[in-house]
Design an enzyme around this catalytic site. Structure first.
Site, PDB file in Angstrom:
ATOM      1  N   ASP A 174      -6.800  11.341   2.527  1.00  0.00           N
ATOM      2  CA  ASP A 174      -6.910  11.544   1.088  1.00  0.00           C
ATOM      3  C   ASP A 174      -8.326  12.000   0.747  1.00  0.00           C
ATOM      4  OD1 ASP A 174      -7.538   8.713   1.889  1.00  0.00           O
ATOM      5  OD2 ASP A 174      -8.328   8.673  -0.153  1.00  0.00           O
ATOM      6  N   TYR A 233       0.806  -1.224   0.000  1.00  0.00           N
ATOM      7  CA  TYR A 233       0.000   0.000   0.000  1.00  0.00           C
ATOM      8  C   TYR A 233       0.843   1.280   0.000  1.00  0.00           C
ATOM      9  CZ  TYR A 233      -3.715  -3.261   1.231  1.00  0.00           C
ATOM     10  OH  TYR A 233      -4.596  -4.312   1.235  1.00  0.00           O
ATOM     11  N   HIS A 264      -4.649   6.211  -1.235  1.00  0.00           N
ATOM     12  CA  HIS A 264      -5.257   6.117   0.092  1.00  0.00           C
ATOM     13  C   HIS A 264      -4.255   6.387   1.213  1.00  0.00           C
ATOM     14  CE1 HIS A 264      -9.300   5.554   1.163  1.00  0.00           C
ATOM     15  NE2 HIS A 264      -9.349   4.271   1.369  1.00  0.00           N
ATOM     16  N   ASN A 290     -10.547   1.509   7.108  1.00  0.00           N
ATOM     17  CA  ASN A 290     -11.948   1.529   7.524  1.00  0.00           C
ATOM     18  C   ASN A 290     -12.158   1.453   9.030  1.00  0.00           C
ATOM     19  OD1 ASN A 290     -12.348   1.588   4.804  1.00  0.00           O
ATOM     20  ND2 ASN A 290     -13.476  -0.324   4.681  1.00  0.00           N
ATOM     21  N   ASN A 339     -14.415   6.364   4.240  1.00  0.00           N
ATOM     22  CA  ASN A 339     -14.679   5.370   5.277  1.00  0.00           C
ATOM     23  C   ASN A 339     -13.803   5.523   6.517  1.00  0.00           C
ATOM     24  OD1 ASN A 339     -16.781   4.099   3.923  1.00  0.00           O
ATOM     25  ND2 ASN A 339     -15.402   2.733   2.817  1.00  0.00           N
TER      26      ASN A 339
END
Length: 204
Positions: free
Chosen positions: A92, A14, A19, A66, A113
């Site tokens: 973001d 990631y 994100h 989340n 989220n």
């Protein structure tokens, strides 16, 4: 004691994704102020130090996006912080182009989220945040695929500049208040056209 939290997802896969723009700002603050963000605590990586003479805790939640609120609830409680005055969340935002910032003193999750979970866990929308533009999702792209995707070369340069601006925004919020940061950064700036990003190769 100020708590500055950058949202993102942990793990090599990631890194440098849309994100994880919040993580990047925390890394930039840590580098500038020589704060080691390596202590594993409250389901997060934590680093304590001083930013412009103010005591600050840098936070990178490790709960995945989340569930960001789970970590921040514990951090806020542990440091007995006033979330409405002493918490700054960096996230973001797909409604803004890469390179553009929006500083807010409060507000809804706006479909994000991570922010949604923070609002749920804190029980309030009244906390300061810095929204980092990462580009609007092209019509032919899946949302999850988009936010977990990487920036192309042009966008990457814009995001590097935006991270530096976000560091400055944090400094202003700590020393002069959110209004000063809003006055300086809440305006449109030239940025990479994310609508063309689907046709450009991403850089990892």
């Amino acid at each position: 004691m100020y708590i500055i939290a950058g949202l993102g997802n942990p793990g090599k896969e990631y890194e440098n994704t849309r994100h994880n723009a919040g993580y990047e700002v925390i890394d930039a603050l840590a580098e500038k102020y020589n704060i080691s963000v390596l202590e594993l605590k409250h389901k997060a990586l934590i680093g304590k130090g001083y930013i412009e003479g103010r005591k600050a805790v840098l936070v990178k939640p490790l709960t995945f996006m989340n569930l960001s609120g789970e970590s921040l609830r514990m951090v806020v409680d542990y440091y007995k912080a006033d979330a409405e005055q002493e918490l700054i969340v960096v996230s973001d935002d797909i409604s803004l182009p890469p390179g553009q910032l929006r500083v807010r003193k409060k507000g809804s999750a706006g479909g994000h989220n991570g922010l949604k979970n923070i609002i749920k866990m804190l029980g309030t929308e009244n906390f300061q945040r810095i929204r980092m533009g990462v580009g609007e999702k092209p019509k032919n792209r899946d949302l999850v695929d988009w936010v977990l995707g990487h920036f192309n070369k042009e966008e990457k340069a814009a995001m590097k500049e935006a991270s530096a601006k976000a560091v400055r925004a944090v400094e202003l919020m700590l020393t002069e208040g959110a209004d000063a940061a809003m006055n300086e950064f809440n305006r449109k700036v030239p940025a990479a056209d994310s609508r063309k990003a689907a046709d450009l190769p991403a850089e990892k």
